[in-house]
Design an enzyme around this catalytic site. Structure first.
Site, PDB file in Angstrom:
ATOM      1  CE  LYS A 162      -2.084   3.404   2.295  1.00 46.79           C
ATOM      2  NZ  LYS A 162      -1.812   4.605   1.520  1.00 46.79           N
ATOM      3  CD  GLU A 210      12.841   1.333  10.019  1.00 44.54           C
ATOM      4  OE1 GLU A 210      13.189   2.296  10.736  1.00 44.54           O
ATOM      5  OE2 GLU A 210      13.462   0.270   9.979  1.00 44.54           O
TER       6      GLU A 210
END
Ligand code: NAP
Length: 478
Positions: free
Chosen positions: A169, A244
């Site tokens: 995505k 992250e």
């Protein structure tokens, strides 16, 4: 004006079930340059089903077969880096040198993952046991807009190295870049279903991937707030997660650093990627006694050397913010800095002067606040634009304490004599410390401590995160 009508499922470009059309802007002009049709939850379900069908075949591939896939992906991506560079310029506005780097990084990700896999023991003997490193399963890869193509390629490269299949995505604001990447990946001729791409909004497509019971792992790059939402959403199916996230990284200038020599490094650390960088060094720490000299040098260097404007002009160092929303966010923080009582060294609210035909673009004045305290919001929160804060410290212990006094821990920069800089680096709570402007090492682990993330990407640590160790007792050695 172009409309991107397709997503990619089961080895084919297909029209999504979702009907929403989303405008793509050129942030340097503010003009609409295209549209993308967004997918929805039904598209996610189709993509996950395709990835699940492809998983048994992919999981059985040998190391040599995966290395051939990575090589094919690298060749295909390499042939499209110029096209990707153009898409980054038009859709994201990264200055030329940065957008060239972004294209190269995307292509080279496959090479770096291949190098990692080549040396990685997928079968190990541990005492009397044989340990097989098996792919974790179908993985969901979710990327932000500030380096969309690079994150797609880097995450996918390690997923393939591990023998996983993927549902990706991307940021819908980066649909032109995603399209270039997709065409390259398709040319590489991998088996259908190994990777699937669904453009769409985070709140529906991203969230659907995070809760899907057939997705075993999420690798997410984006904000800390969304990272926490993903952990919550994926808890029911106990997905593995690699996050992250954001940062508020310190740049420490030690007392034995040469002030003239460090200025370019401070500016590069702070304003890289037009300030839209998770690893940007946005809290600049200098000793009280050297503050005035440092401020004068930094102000002069920014006002004479940091050029904001046309991303295609090679002398431009800071491009536009990605969107009007992001521009407004940065403006709010500059306003807040003034309200909090910080002193403006350079820059400020509004657009820079001299933009000419780029007046409609989302440009910000490179801004530096000084007299900043570490409890001010401009020192604690990620701004994600070219806005720096100067803080002063009394001595080395104080510098380390201020640097570590943050909820983040993604990156840090230290400038100074080598031994002293290394001593300070050892004390920083940060996933990465760059000493005296050293170059990036793509095989080294990348990721954050504290609320900057969970787990690591890149190299062996990155590959580990897509694998599950399976212990075989009583098996013959591999
Ligand atoms: P973001 O708002 O967190 O979005 C990142 C991605 O997650 C987008 O694709 C977004 O889709 C999607 N998303 C949003 N809500 C979701 C949900 N509930 N479930 C699943 N996915 C969802 O971040 P951003 O504004 O795009 O990017 C900037 C942030 O990324 C900064 O905080 C920056 O520090 C961080 N970042 C970190 C690193 C790193 O390596 N540590 C690198 C680069 C950027 P939508 O676009 O539709 O919302």
């Amino acid at each position: 004006m172009r409309t991107i009508e397709h997503i990619y499922i089961d080895g084919r470009f297909v029209e999504p079930h979702g009907r929403e059309l989303f405008d793509l802007h050129n942030p340097a002009t503010g003009k609409v340059i295209g549209r993308v049709r967004l997918g929805d939850v039904e598209d996610v379900n189709a993509a996950v089903a395709a990835a699940k069908r492809a998983l048994p075949g992919m999981a059985r591939t040998t190391k040599a077969e995966r290395l051939r896939m990575l090589e094919a992906l690298h060749v295909a991506m390499r042939s499209r880096v110029k096209e990707l560079h153009e898409a980054v310029l038009d859709e994201y506005g990264a200055p030329t040198s940065r957008s060239v780097w972004m294209g190269d990084y995307a292509a080279d990700s496959f090479l770096v993952a291949a190098r990692t896999l080549a040396d990685y023991p997928l079968q190990r003997e541990i005492g009397a046991a044989r340990v097989a490193m098996e792919p974790v399963g179908v993985v969901g890869l979710i990327t932000p807009w500030n380096s969309n193509a690079g994150f797609i390629c880097n995450k996918l490269a390690y997923a393939i190295a591990a023998g996983c299949t993927a549902v990706i995505k991307p940021s819908e604001m980066s649909a032109s870049q995603t399209d270039v990447v997709l065409r390259a990946l398709h040319e590489a001729g991998l088996p259908a279903g190994v990777y699937n791409v669904v453009n769409g909004r985070g709140a529906d497509v991203g969230a659907a991937i995070a809760v899907h019971p057939d997705v075993a792992k999420i690798s997410f790059t984006g904000s800390t707030a969304v990272g926490k939402a993903i952990v919550r959403a994926s808890a029911d199916s106990l997905k593995r997660v690699t996050l992250e996230l954001g940062g508020k990284s310190p740049t420490i200038i030690l007392d034995d650093a040469d002030l003239d020599a460090v200025i370019p490094g401070v500016i590069e650390a702070g304003f890289m990627n037009s300030g839209q960088a998770c690893i940007a060094g946005t809290r600049v720490l200098v000793s009280e006694s050297r503050r005035a000299g440092f401020e004068a040098r930094l102000k002069a260097a920014i006002e004479t050397g940091v050029k904001v404007g046309d991303p295609r002009d090679p002398s431009t160092t800071v491009g536009p913010m990605v969107s009007l929303t992001q521009w407004e966010r940065v403006q709010r923080y500059i306003h807040l800095g003034l309200e909090e009582g910080a002193r403006l060294l350079t820059g400020g609210e509004g657009r820079p002067e001299g933009l000419g035909s780029y007046l409609g673009g989302y440009f910000v004045r490179p801004t530096v606040f000084t007299d900043v305290r570490n409890d001010m919001r401009i020192a604690r929160e990620e701004i994600f634009g070219p806005v720096l804060s100067i803080l002063t410290y009394r001595d080395e212990d104080d510098a380390v304490a201020i640097a570590n006094d943050t909820t983040y821990g993604l990156s840090a920069y230290v400038f100074g004599g080598q031994a002293r800089a290394e001593r300070v680096a050892d004390r920083l709570e940060s996933g990465r410390v760059v000493i005296n402007g050293a170059a990036h090492e793509p095989l080294a682990p990348f990721g954050g401590m504290k609320q900057s993330g969970l787990g690591r990407e890149n190299g062996v640590f990155g590959l580990d995160a897509y694998l599950e160790p399976k212990t075989l007792l009583g098996a013959r050695p591999a």
